[in-house]
Design a protein around this motif. Sequence first.
Motif, PDB file in Angstrom:
ATOM      1  N   GLY A  17      14.105 -51.777 -52.810  1.00 28.42           N
ATOM      2  CA  GLY A  17      13.768 -50.727 -51.217  1.00 28.42           C
ATOM      3  C   GLY A  17      13.242 -50.511 -50.874  1.00 28.42           C
ATOM      4  N   ASN A  18      12.660 -49.856 -51.955  1.00 32.35           N
ATOM      5  CA  ASN A  18      11.221 -49.085 -51.944  1.00 32.35           C
ATOM      6  C   ASN A  18      10.360 -49.837 -51.768  1.00 32.35           C
ATOM      7  N   VAL A  19      10.149 -50.934 -52.211  1.00 38.86           N
ATOM      8  CA  VAL A  19       9.382 -52.182 -52.182  1.00 38.86           C
ATOM      9  C   VAL A  19       8.924 -52.476 -50.535  1.00 38.86           C
ATOM     10  N   VAL A  20      10.115 -52.670 -49.765  1.00 39.00           N
ATOM     11  CA  VAL A  20      10.521 -53.217 -48.939  1.00 39.00           C
ATOM     12  C   VAL A  20       9.319 -51.848 -47.618  1.00 39.00           C
ATOM     13  N   ASP A  21      10.462 -50.804 -48.416  1.00 39.06           N
ATOM     14  CA  ASP A  21      10.387 -49.515 -47.600  1.00 39.06           C
ATOM     15  C   ASP A  21       8.469 -49.022 -47.639  1.00 39.06           C
ATOM     16  N   MET A  22       7.575 -49.408 -48.474  1.00 34.11           N
ATOM     17  CA  MET A  22       6.346 -48.639 -49.095  1.00 34.11           C
ATOM     18  C   MET A  22       5.566 -49.814 -48.175  1.00 34.11           C
ATOM     19  N   ALA A  23       5.539 -51.371 -48.231  1.00 30.67           N
ATOM     20  CA  ALA A  23       4.811 -52.295 -47.865  1.00 30.67           C
ATOM     21  C   ALA A  23       5.463 -52.256 -45.513  1.00 30.67           C
ATOM     22  N   VAL A  24       5.836 -51.261 -45.004  1.00 26.99           N
ATOM     23  CA  VAL A  24       5.607 -51.353 -44.231  1.00 26.99           C
ATOM     24  C   VAL A  24       5.506 -49.880 -43.577  1.00 26.99           C
ATOM     25  N   GLY A  25       5.253 -49.289 -44.294  1.00 28.00           N
ATOM     26  CA  GLY A  25       4.459 -47.996 -44.699  1.00 28.00           C
ATOM     27  C   GLY A  25       2.861 -48.711 -44.529  1.00 28.00           C
ATOM     28  N   ILE A  26       2.870 -49.609 -45.703  1.00 32.57           N
ATOM     29  CA  ILE A  26       1.087 -49.427 -45.707  1.00 32.57           C
ATOM     30  C   ILE A  26       0.505 -49.679 -43.694  1.00 32.57           C
ATOM     31  N   VAL A  27       1.803 -51.099 -43.555  1.00 37.74           N
ATOM     32  CA  VAL A  27       1.760 -51.539 -42.354  1.00 37.74           C
ATOM     33  C   VAL A  27       1.284 -50.776 -41.078  1.00 37.74           C
TER      34      VAL A  27
END
Length: 133
Positions: free
Chosen positions: A14-24
């Motif tokens: 979950g953390n990696v996906v959340d981080m990717a969404v936050g970056i975009v």
Amino acid sequence: MGMMSEFKKFAMKGNVVDMAVGIVIGAAFGKIVSSFVNDILMPPIGMLIGGVDFSDLAFTLQEAVGEEAAVTINYGSFIQTALDFIIIAFAIFMVVKGMNRMKKKEEAKPAEPPKPTNEEVLLAEIRDLLKKD
């Protein structure tokens, strides 16, 4: 465990996906703020100081010679970029402040008292039995 399965396990956390969404979302937000500063905020400021386009403000260190471009210090672009940063930093500050406020409300809720251990339950039963006698 193979490298691909290990990567898949890492990427699906979950953390990696959340981080990717936050970056975009952050990149898109940065573009919006840059447009706000360049297209809405800076033209009236430039007009107030005499019709100056901030992107044209520069110190010329060396004039253009032949095919060589002029060497300039573009301080107007720097001012625009600094305003971008200040607005983005303020927006992030407000988001983090709101999140911290929500976390404090969650922490402020009283926690349930811990359930008694099996030993404590057994001792309470023994105590109650001894009181009856």
